[in-house]
Design a protein around this motif. Structure first.
Motif, PDB file in Angstrom:
ATOM      1  N   LEU A  61       0.903  -1.604  -0.520  1.00  0.00           N
ATOM      2  CA  LEU A  61       0.232   0.057   0.018  1.00  0.00           C
ATOM      3  C   LEU A  61       0.510   1.062   0.006  1.00  0.00           C
ATOM      4  CD1 LEU A  61      -3.180   0.480   2.144  1.00  0.00           C
ATOM      5  CD2 LEU A  61      -1.344   2.520   2.158  1.00  0.00           C
ATOM      6  N   VAL A  62       0.707   2.249  -1.024  1.00  0.00           N
ATOM      7  CA  VAL A  62       1.160   3.486  -0.708  1.00  0.00           C
ATOM      8  C   VAL A  62       0.360   4.600  -0.665  1.00  0.00           C
ATOM      9  CG1 VAL A  62       2.682   5.242  -2.010  1.00  0.00           C
ATOM     10  CG2 VAL A  62       2.596   2.889  -2.453  1.00  0.00           C
ATOM     11  N   ALA A  63       0.440   5.521   0.017  1.00  0.00           N
ATOM     12  CA  ALA A  63      -0.739   6.717   0.783  1.00  0.00           C
ATOM     13  C   ALA A  63       0.529   7.927   0.237  1.00  0.00           C
ATOM     14  CB  ALA A  63      -0.918   6.593   1.730  1.00  0.00           C
ATOM     15  N   LYS A  64      -1.071   9.092  -0.252  1.00  0.00           N
ATOM     16  CA  LYS A  64      -0.339  10.324  -0.202  1.00  0.00           C
ATOM     17  C   LYS A  64      -1.872  10.908   1.078  1.00  0.00           C
ATOM     18  CE  LYS A  64       2.213  12.590  -3.858  1.00  0.00           C
ATOM     19  NZ  LYS A  64       2.004  13.387  -4.486  1.00  0.00           N
ATOM     20  N   GLY A  65      -0.639  11.728   1.628  1.00  0.00           N
ATOM     21  CA  GLY A  65      -1.662  12.477   2.965  1.00  0.00           C
ATOM     22  C   GLY A  65      -2.473  11.723   3.286  1.00  0.00           C
ATOM     23  N   GLY A  66      -1.958  10.599   3.773  1.00  0.00           N
ATOM     24  CA  GLY A  66      -3.195   9.496   4.662  1.00  0.00           C
ATOM     25  C   GLY A  66      -4.238   8.720   4.057  1.00  0.00           C
ATOM     26  N   LYS A  67      -3.980   9.418   2.478  1.00  0.00           N
ATOM     27  CA  LYS A  67      -4.964   8.241   1.942  1.00  0.00           C
ATOM     28  C   LYS A  67      -3.856   7.245   0.581  1.00  0.00           C
ATOM     29  CE  LYS A  67      -8.530  11.075   1.981  1.00  0.00           C
ATOM     30  NZ  LYS A  67      -9.623  12.869   1.381  1.00  0.00           N
ATOM     31  N   ALA A  68      -4.555   5.989   0.505  1.00  0.00           N
ATOM     32  CA  ALA A  68      -4.003   5.495  -0.798  1.00  0.00           C
ATOM     33  C   ALA A  68      -4.190   6.107  -1.490  1.00  0.00           C
ATOM     34  CB  ALA A  68      -5.462   3.442  -0.100  1.00  0.00           C
ATOM     35  N   VAL A  69      -3.012   5.615  -2.440  1.00  0.00           N
ATOM     36  CA  VAL A  69      -3.180   5.873  -3.484  1.00  0.00           C
ATOM     37  C   VAL A  69      -2.731   4.877  -4.833  1.00  0.00           C
ATOM     38  CG1 VAL A  69      -2.518   8.410  -3.557  1.00  0.00           C
ATOM     39  CG2 VAL A  69      -0.807   6.409  -3.915  1.00  0.00           C
ATOM     40  N   PHE A  70      -1.998   3.273  -4.256  1.00  0.00           N
ATOM     41  CA  PHE A  70      -1.763   2.372  -4.340  1.00  0.00           C
ATOM     42  C   PHE A  70      -1.923   1.424  -3.445  1.00  0.00           C
ATOM     43  CE2 PHE A  70       1.294  -1.137  -5.793  1.00  0.00           C
ATOM     44  CZ  PHE A  70       0.685  -1.541  -6.888  1.00  0.00           C
ATOM     45  N   GLU A  71      -2.557  -0.222  -3.758  1.00  0.00           N
ATOM     46  CA  GLU A  71      -2.769  -1.342  -3.133  1.00  0.00           C
ATOM     47  C   GLU A  71      -2.493  -1.711  -3.537  1.00  0.00           C
ATOM     48  OE1 GLU A  71      -5.681  -0.230   0.474  1.00  0.00           O
ATOM     49  OE2 GLU A  71      -7.051   0.988  -1.445  1.00  0.00           O
ATOM     50  N   LYS A  72      -2.091  -3.146  -4.072  1.00  0.00           N
ATOM     51  CA  LYS A  72      -2.598  -4.476  -4.588  1.00  0.00           C
ATOM     52  C   LYS A  72      -1.950  -5.910  -3.727  1.00  0.00           C
ATOM     53  CE  LYS A  72      -1.437  -6.562  -8.608  1.00  0.00           C
ATOM     54  NZ  LYS A  72      -0.939  -5.814 -10.825  1.00  0.00           N
ATOM     55  N   GLY A  73      -1.929  -6.783  -4.008  1.00  0.00           N
ATOM     56  CA  GLY A  73      -2.029  -7.415  -3.507  1.00  0.00           C
ATOM     57  C   GLY A  73      -1.533  -9.130  -4.503  1.00  0.00           C
ATOM     58  N   TYR A  74       0.015  -9.419  -3.805  1.00  0.00           N
ATOM     59  CA  TYR A  74       0.606 -10.538  -4.701  1.00  0.00           C
ATOM     60  C   TYR A  74       0.888 -11.991  -4.072  1.00  0.00           C
ATOM     61  CZ  TYR A  74       1.937  -6.167  -6.888  1.00  0.00           C
ATOM     62  OH  TYR A  74       2.231  -4.888  -7.722  1.00  0.00           O
TER      63      TYR A  74
END
Length: 373
Positions: A61-74
């Motif tokens: 999970l990658v977030a900016k300003g406390g909100k997720a901009v990318f999230e993914k399972g592998y």
């Protein structure tokens, strides 16, 4: 004529130097200029390729300003039954647990129930050299306490009272405050102190004062309570867990998801569970963690503001247990957060991966040397 040739020679040297410098800049630093699209697409393209290269298995999970901009399972939460890793998959977060213990200590200090400058003899009567060890020494891995893993059978359950009875007889490895030596044992002592001064079990304290206020509804302290728990692997070969969960009380026993860990990080930096002054105290570096001075250690976090962190204030911590590896990196002024939870503990570097993902958000180069820390 001779001056003209000298000028031409000097000019040629400068041009060659610039060419070499530009080449080195491009070779040893990576701006990922080949990635196309918006930030979410660039993060996805980078991570998809990285997952294949490093056999990454887990959730990012990658977030900016406390909100997720990318999230993914592998990969797989359960390889044997072909159950994929998803956003609600629960992982052992290992030593990321330590920051929860640090938060608890700071909350109890706010309530006047302890001080980080207190000697632990104030809370544990017969601890050997307990008058020399402060709570801050335990928080910063500079207490000198012996490693309990060498003193007990870690495959068997242990209560915190029995653990303290074992540890209070041991001699120090070095004078407190003089040296950094990573210590799960020190954080177990802190868990005992939390129970002693709060009147609650540390598990109940975490639940009431951190998990609930942060809205962490998928975070637990026992594997049996987790309903989407991932199997642990090493190089995708299943790992049989042997150490009992109680042997890492307050040091490495939390189970969580990427979403809950973002809620936790937001609760810290939105001052929901700590005050601004307490956050600064937790995220101040007090002692070097290595001979190069790349990182200092605060309260449950490594701290950097140098080349390793792109010249920006940063906190981070990793965690590693048989079958699991994790990382949380937060660029505290930029509010760029990267959370990596994996159930495949291999040779890949969790800190380097998280910082490289952050570099895409920050628009900065990720340099070759940064992958080694």
């Amino acid at each position: 004529m001779r001056k003209k040739k000298s000028f031409q020679w000097a000019f040629s040297i400068i041009v060659c130097f610039l060419i070499i410098a530009i080449s080195a800049f491009n070779v040893f630093g990576n701006m990922h200029s080949q990635l196309q699209g918006d930030l979410k697409k660039r993060l996805g393209a980078f991570m998809d390729k990285k997952a294949v290269e490093s056999q990454f298995n887990g959730v990012v999970l990658v977030a900016k300003g406390g909100k997720a901009v990318f999230e993914k399972g592998y990969g797989f939460a359960n390889k044997e039954n072909r159950i994929p890793n998803q956003l609600n998959t629960q992982f052992r977060i290992a030593s990321l647990t330590k920051s929860f213990t640090a938060v608890s200590i700071l909350q109890l200090e706010r309530e006047g129930k302890l001080k980080t400058s207190d000697p632990i003899s104030k809370y544990i009567n017969h601890f050997h050299d307990g008058d020399k060890i402060t709570i801050q020494d335990l928080l910063t891995h500079s207490s000198g306490v012996a490693d309990h893993f060498n003193l007990t059978d870690t495959t068997k359950p242990i209560t915190l009272n029995a653990f303290i009875n074992l540890m209070e007889k041991q001699s120090l490895s070095f004078n407190p405050g003089t040296k950094y030596q990573y210590s799960n044992t020190g954080y177990m002592i802190l868990a005992y102190i939390i129970e002693k001064v709060s009147g609650e079990s540390y598990q109940t304290y975490f639940q009431n004062h951190i998990f609930k206020p942060a809205g962490m509804n998928s975070t637990y302290l026992r594997k049996v309570d987790a309903n989407n728990f991932a199997n642990g692997y090493k190089n995708m070969k299943k790992v049989v867990e042997s150490d009992d969960e109680s042997q890492l009380a307050g040091a490495g026993d939390i189970i969580s998801t990427v979403g809950d860990m973002l809620k936790y990080n937001n609760a810290i930096h939105n001052f929901k569970i700590l005050s601004p002054t307490e956050v600064v105290k937790m995220e101040t570096g007090y002692i070097d963690t290595d001979q190069w001075g790349v990182f200092k250690y605060g309260y449950g976090w490594k701290v950097a503001n140098n080349l390793i962190s792109f010249g920006r204030p940063m906190i981070e911590h990793n965690g590693s247990l048989p079958g699991f590896k994790c990382e949380l990196v937060d660029f505290i002024k930029d509010r760029v957060t990267v959370i990596v939870l994996s159930n495949n503990n291999g040779t890949w570097n969790s800190g380097a991966l998280a910082r490289e993902l952050a570099s895409l958000c920050l628009g900065t180069k990720f340099w070759f040397y940064q992958k080694y820390f």
